[in-house]
Design an enzyme around this catalytic site. Structure first.
Site, short mmCIF file in Angstrom:
data_model
loop_
_atom_site.label_atom_id
_atom_site.label_comp_id
_atom_site.label_asym_id
_atom_site.label_seq_id
_atom_site.Cartn_x
_atom_site.Cartn_y
_atom_site.Cartn_z
N SER A 8 0.37 -22.90 -15.36
CA SER A 8 1.90 -22.88 -14.61
C SER A 8 1.64 -21.65 -13.90
CB SER A 8 2.27 -22.20 -16.64
OG SER A 8 4.25 -20.77 -15.67
N HIS A 9 2.33 -21.32 -13.04
CA HIS A 9 2.72 -19.92 -12.29
C HIS A 9 2.61 -18.85 -12.98
CE1 HIS A 9 3.84 -23.26 -9.39
NE2 HIS A 9 4.45 -22.28 -8.60
N SER A 10 3.14 -19.58 -14.56
CA SER A 10 2.97 -17.85 -15.51
C SER A 10 2.38 -17.81 -16.19
CB SER A 10 4.31 -17.75 -15.69
OG SER A 10 4.79 -17.25 -16.95
N GLY A 42 1.30 -17.44 -10.02
CA GLY A 42 1.04 -18.24 -8.76
C GLY A 42 -0.47 -19.56 -9.24
N ASP A 66 4.19 -26.90 -14.06
CA ASP A 66 5.17 -26.81 -14.23
C ASP A 66 6.14 -26.36 -12.70
OD1 ASP A 66 3.40 -24.60 -12.75
OD2 ASP A 66 5.18 -23.36 -14.01
#
Lengths: 128, 211
Positions: A8-10, A42, A66
């Protein structure tokens, strides 16, 4: 057991999914690749590669992501992987539901194909 | 014809140009995206600069491969795999080569665009970096056809990329975070097209200044 990688980016998102899944299944090889190596939002090809390696086995690895660059970076990680990338598959699925189902399934010793069949209905068309 | 040290010089100017325009790219991305394009590109190109400082390149292909890997590993957003793929395609064009000619530049633009299309599953008209890169390739190829000088070929790519980037203002975003906004993305320049135009401008400007 099939290894599960969450991208995920997070960082918080993947930690949250792992936390939710752990209510039902604790001993599954799950690896997280959330955020960049310097703590930004990112995705990071090195983190993804390390995550895949850390859960890699002949049983295979399913990779959940994601959005956006997560998919492209996952593809690039597979392009450069030293291990046999045919045993690693990026999955088009609703991220939370698909990943949790896969984690629980892997804990029940289901095969990669069995897990994929279980989450087939959760496709979102995010792998054009 | 450009030699290895000149290509390194052009890549260095590319990195400086991105750093100088970091705020501008972030503002463009803030309007229609996640507002990190400037920061991401600046971080990626800082590692390109570090790669250039480290040196030890066997040839031009090796140079582009190492810079491409720096971008892939450090950008963080979609521009990492996209610019990385472009650089890796350039590395394939320049495999085992010590020098680069104008015709190679055209081939690099073409292969880079193809690589980005493949990686991003995108094409012209979708408000992406391809809207700067494809016109740049076409203009450079035309300039070669017309027997223009190397500098004129680089300039043609620079101008067409800049025009292409401005032209993205009227397009509806169909890829990336901006696509979530649909019609609301009209009136804003695509940050990826803007950075692609800056990158190609740096190449033209470097060689123009060398004269």
């Amino acid at each position: 057991m099939v290894g599960i990688v969450l991208i995920s980016h997070s960082k918080k998102i993947v930690e949250g999914i792992q936390e939710l899944a752990a209510q039902m299944s604790q001993d599954v090889p799950v690896a997280l690749a959330g955020g960049t190596d310097d703590g930004r939002l990112g995705t990071d090809i090195n983190k993804i590669t390390e995550a895949i390696r850390s859960v890699y086995s002949d049983d295979g690895v399913l990779v959940f992501f994601d959005m956006g660059s997560a998919y492209m970076n996952a593809q690039m990680a597979l392009d450069f992987l030293d291990e046999d990338s045919s045993k690693v598959e990026i999955i088009d699925s609703a991220f939370v539901e698909g990943a949790i189902t896969a984690i629980v399934d892997s804990g029940l010793n289901k095969s990669m194909d069995e897990i994929k069949a279980d989450i087939a209905s959760m496709k979102l068309g995010k792998m054009p | 014809m450009a030699e290895l040290n000149q290509i390194i010089g052009a890549l260095r100017l590319m990195a400086e140009t991105i750093e100088k325009n970091k705020e501008h790219l972030t503002e463009l991305d803030g309007a229609i995206g996640d507002g990190d394009h400037g920061i991401n590109m600046s971080r990626g190109f800082a590692f390109v600069k570090e790669t250039l400082d480290k040196g030890g390149f066997q040839n031009a292909g090796d140079l582009f491969k190492k810079c491409g890997m720096a971008l892939v590993a450090h950008v963080g957003g979609a521009s990492g795999p996209l610019y990385g793929t472009a650089f890796l395609r350039a590395a394939m064009v320049l495999k085992d080569r010590e020098d680069v000619h104008a015709a190679d530049y055209v081939q690099i633009l073409k292969d880079a665009a193809e690589g980005i299309k493949m990686r991003g599953k995108s094409d012209r008209g979708e408000k992406t970096m391809l809207d700067a890169l494809i016109p740049a390739y076409e203009a450079a190829a035309d300039a070669v056809q017309q027997g223009k000088s190397a500098q004129e070929i680089l300039n043609a790519a620079k101008v067409a990329a800049a025009e292409g980037a401005v032209g993205t203002e009227k397009l509806v975003a169909q890829k990336g975070r901006a696509s979530y906004l649909g019609e609301r993305s009209i009136g804003h320049q695509d940050p990826g097209a803007a950075s692609a135009a800056l990158v190609l401008a740096a190449v033209a400007d470097y060689f123009a200044a060398e004269k």
